[in-house]
Each structure stands twice: as structure tokens, then as C-alpha cells.
Design an enzyme around this catalytic site. Structure first.
Site, PDB file in Angstrom:
ATOM      1  N   CYS A  15      36.833 147.764 -89.783  1.00 47.79           N
ATOM      2  CA  CYS A  15      35.603 147.381 -89.100  1.00 47.79           C
ATOM      3  C   CYS A  15      34.494 147.859 -90.003  1.00 47.79           C
ATOM      4  O   CYS A  15      34.239 149.058 -90.103  1.00 47.79           O
ATOM      5  CB  CYS A  15      35.498 148.029 -87.726  1.00 47.79           C
ATOM      6  SG  CYS A  15      33.904 147.677 -86.977  1.00 47.79           S
ATOM      7  N   CYS A  47      31.235 149.394 -87.803  1.00 50.33           N
ATOM      8  CA  CYS A  47      31.348 150.665 -87.086  1.00 50.33           C
ATOM      9  C   CYS A  47      32.804 151.079 -87.124  1.00 50.33           C
ATOM     10  O   CYS A  47      33.335 151.370 -88.163  1.00 50.33           O
ATOM     11  CB  CYS A  47      30.814 150.533 -85.664  1.00 50.33           C
ATOM     12  SG  CYS A  47      31.406 149.068 -84.829  1.00 50.33           S
ATOM     13  N   SER A  48      33.458 151.105 -85.994  1.00 45.47           N
ATOM     14  CA  SER A  48      34.900 151.391 -86.029  1.00 45.47           C
ATOM     15  C   SER A  48      35.575 150.702 -84.855  1.00 45.47           C
ATOM     16  O   SER A  48      36.322 151.318 -84.113  1.00 45.47           O
ATOM     17  CB  SER A  48      35.158 152.895 -86.027  1.00 45.47           C
ATOM     18  OG  SER A  48      34.506 153.492 -84.940  1.00 45.47           O
ATOM     19  N   CYS A  49      35.291 149.415 -84.692  1.00 37.71           N
ATOM     20  CA  CYS A  49      35.947 148.651 -83.635  1.00 37.71           C
ATOM     21  C   CYS A  49      37.455 148.700 -83.862  1.00 37.71           C
ATOM     22  O   CYS A  49      37.917 148.589 -84.999  1.00 37.71           O
ATOM     23  CB  CYS A  49      35.470 147.199 -83.656  1.00 37.71           C
ATOM     24  SG  CYS A  49      33.739 147.053 -83.207  1.00 37.71           S
TER      25      CYS A  49
END
Lengths: 109, 190
Positions: B98, B101-103
Site C-alpha cells: 500500500c 498508507c498501509s491498507c
């Protein structure tokens, strides 16, 4: 994998997003102790679960209930199973506890 | 030194007694804890992968509409509104990132590993995926192309690793144990 931990059970430990949640390192340690002993055949998970149900039941039935803490009951249940199996008796645990409580401040792991 | 809780001292005393009596070793407990920390989160995803290896119809459904295929499992943890499952093949290796962000598909993989949120992984895996995956311990075969999938708040990806060659030798219950979190992100073989 065999003997999977019953994570969908109502008695399963707290989880978030599928991972176990521990509020304090001792809780993780106690969880590890119980699972290790069970996997090594010292007791069955059903033995442990029965004690956990009883421990939680005692808490639910108490008039002056302490705040909910799953792992308090988990530890009580583990101690009961170990006592039933005569692996640990109350006296030796009490004496070890007294020793640890009285040891000099400043000791830490 | 902060005051330790009575419960933590009880737990320590109990463990010490159990070790002294020879019922267990501290290392055994460490191993069990590590196994649960690592396995329990991603186990949901591993079950889905294992089933796709053995159930052709489920595999087809999963690749066509991941969200619909996993919905009967009723995994808790949310955040799989739109799940897209991408299958590794002899020609293509998939890896997920991602970049914004950090999906991450939490319900299937538990909490994201620390490195997944790391800016270095997020930028480098796009530029030089083969090198990054190799640094993480897996060599993607030279003839395979690598496809990088960028997650978003709307779409979460899950990699369906290739089954082991000796798939039929395994008991069905053993298969989820072969699938790792990293394999389902695409930085390990499976």
C-alpha cells in the site's frame, strides 16, 4: 495443524483483527504455559476449559465483582487444573510467592 | 522500578515451579507463544488459501469475487469490503503493497507486520520488487514476472500462493499450516 486453539469459542481469549490481545506480558506467558502443558499432554484442553467455565462462573456470581479480566480467570483455571493433577500444590506456590514478594526491591528480570 | 502486579508475580512463580519440576522448559513456552503470535492472525487467510488449493470451484469463485467467496466465513475484523485475490502461477508472482498508507486485509491476515508500514518497503517494492523480495529471503524464479498490486482504502489484495508440488500427500488439515502471512502478501513462496 492438530489441536487448534478454539478461537471461535465463547471462552476464547480477547482478540482484535484475528490476533490475540494481551494487556500485560504475564498474560501472554500464562497463555503460553497453558498451551505448552496441554500440547505436552499434561492435561486436556477440555479439563482446562471446564475450570475456566467454573472460574468465570464464580466471578459472575460474586457480589462484589472485580473488573473483568479474562486472564485472571485463565490463571485461576490453570492453577486449579495443575492442583487437580497434583503437579503443583498450593503450599509450594504460596511459599514461592512469598519469596518473590519479599525479595529486595530493585530485582527485576 | 514500577510495582509489579500480584498476578504477574504469581505467573512468574508458577512458571519457575513448573520448570524446576521438569514439566516444561522456558524455551517451549517461547515457541508456543511465537507460534500463536505468528499463526493465529493469518490463519483465516491460510484457511482460504488451503481450500482454494483443493476446491477448484471455490478457487474460481475466489478469483472472480474475493469478497463474496470469503463472506460465508464471517471473519471478524472487518476491512475486507472489496477483496481481490490474485493467484501466483508458474509465469507470474504477485506481491502486495500500500504505497499511500498501509491498507491491508486485516480480517484475513491479522495485524500488518511492521515492515509493511515501513516507508522503505512501500517505495522500494514498486521500483525493485525482485530485489526487495530477495532481501526478505525469497528468490522469485528468474523467468517469472512480478506484478505489484497497490492496495487502497477500497480494495485489499490477497496473494494466492501456488500449492506445493506434493499437495496430494498432505492431509487437508495440514494445508493451512503451509501458508504464511508473508506468502499471502507475496514476499514468500507460500
Amino acid at each position: 495443524m492438530t489441536d487448534q486453539y478454539p478461537l471461535n469459542h465463547e471462552l476464547a481469549p480477547p482478540q482484535a483483527n484475528g490476533e490475540l490481545v494481551f494487556d500485560d506480558p504475564w498474560q501472554m506467558r500464562v497463555f503460553g504455559l497453558a498451551r505448552t502443558l496441554c500440547e505436552q499432554g499434561c492435561f486436556s484442553w477440555d479439563d482446562f476449559r471446564s475450570e475456566l467455565i467454573l472460574a468465570i462462573g464464580r466471578w459472575q456470581g460474586a457480589l462484589d465483582r472485580s473488573p473483568w479480566s479474562y486472564f485472571d480467570h485463565f490463571l485461576d483455571a490453570l492453577l486449579q487444573v495443575l492442583s487437580d493433577k497434583q503437579m503443583i500444590n498450593e503450599e509450594e506456590l504460596a511459599s514461592r510467592l512469598a519469596e518473590y514478594i519479599n525479595r529486595s526491591h530493585g530485582h527485576d528480570h | 522500578m514500577s510495582e509489579r502486579s500480584p498476578q504477574s508475580i504469581r505467573a512468574e512463580a508458577l512458571e519457575a515451579l513448573l520448570i524446576e519440576k521438569g514439566f516444561l522448559k522456558a524455551e517451549d513456552v517461547d515457541d508456543v507463544i511465537a507460534r500463536y503470535s505468528e499463526r493465529v492472525g493469518p490463519l483465516n487467510g491460510a484457511q482460504v488459501v488451503a481450500r482454494a488449493w483443493t476446491d477448484k470451484r471455490f478457487r474460481d469463485d475466489l478469483l472472480r469475487d474475493g469478497s463474496a467467496a470469503v463472506s460465508p466465513y464471517q471473519f471478524e475484523g472487518g476491512q475486507v469490503e472489496k477483496l481481490v485475490v490474485v493467484a501466483n502461477t508458474p509465469a507470474i508472482h504477485n506481491v502486495v503493497v500500500c504505497t499511500l498508507c498501509s491498507c491491508y486485509p486485516w480480517a484475513l491476515l491479522g495485524l500488518p507486520p511492521k515492515w509493511y508500514k515501513d516507508p522503505e518497503y512501500r517505495s522500494r517494492i514498486v521500483r525493485e520488487p525482485r530485489k526487495v523480495i530477495s532481501e526478505m529471503g525469497f528468490e522469485v524464479a528468474a523467468g517469472k514476472s512480478i506484478k505489484v498490486w497497490d492496495s487502497s482504502a477500497e480494495i485489499r489484495y490477497l496473494v494466492l500462493p501456488e500449492p506445493p508440488e506434493n499437495l496430494l500427500q498432505y492431509d487437508e488439515n495440514e494445508l493451512p499450516g503451509l501458508v504464511s502471512r508473508d506468502g499471502m502478501i507475496g514476499v514468500a513462496e507460500r
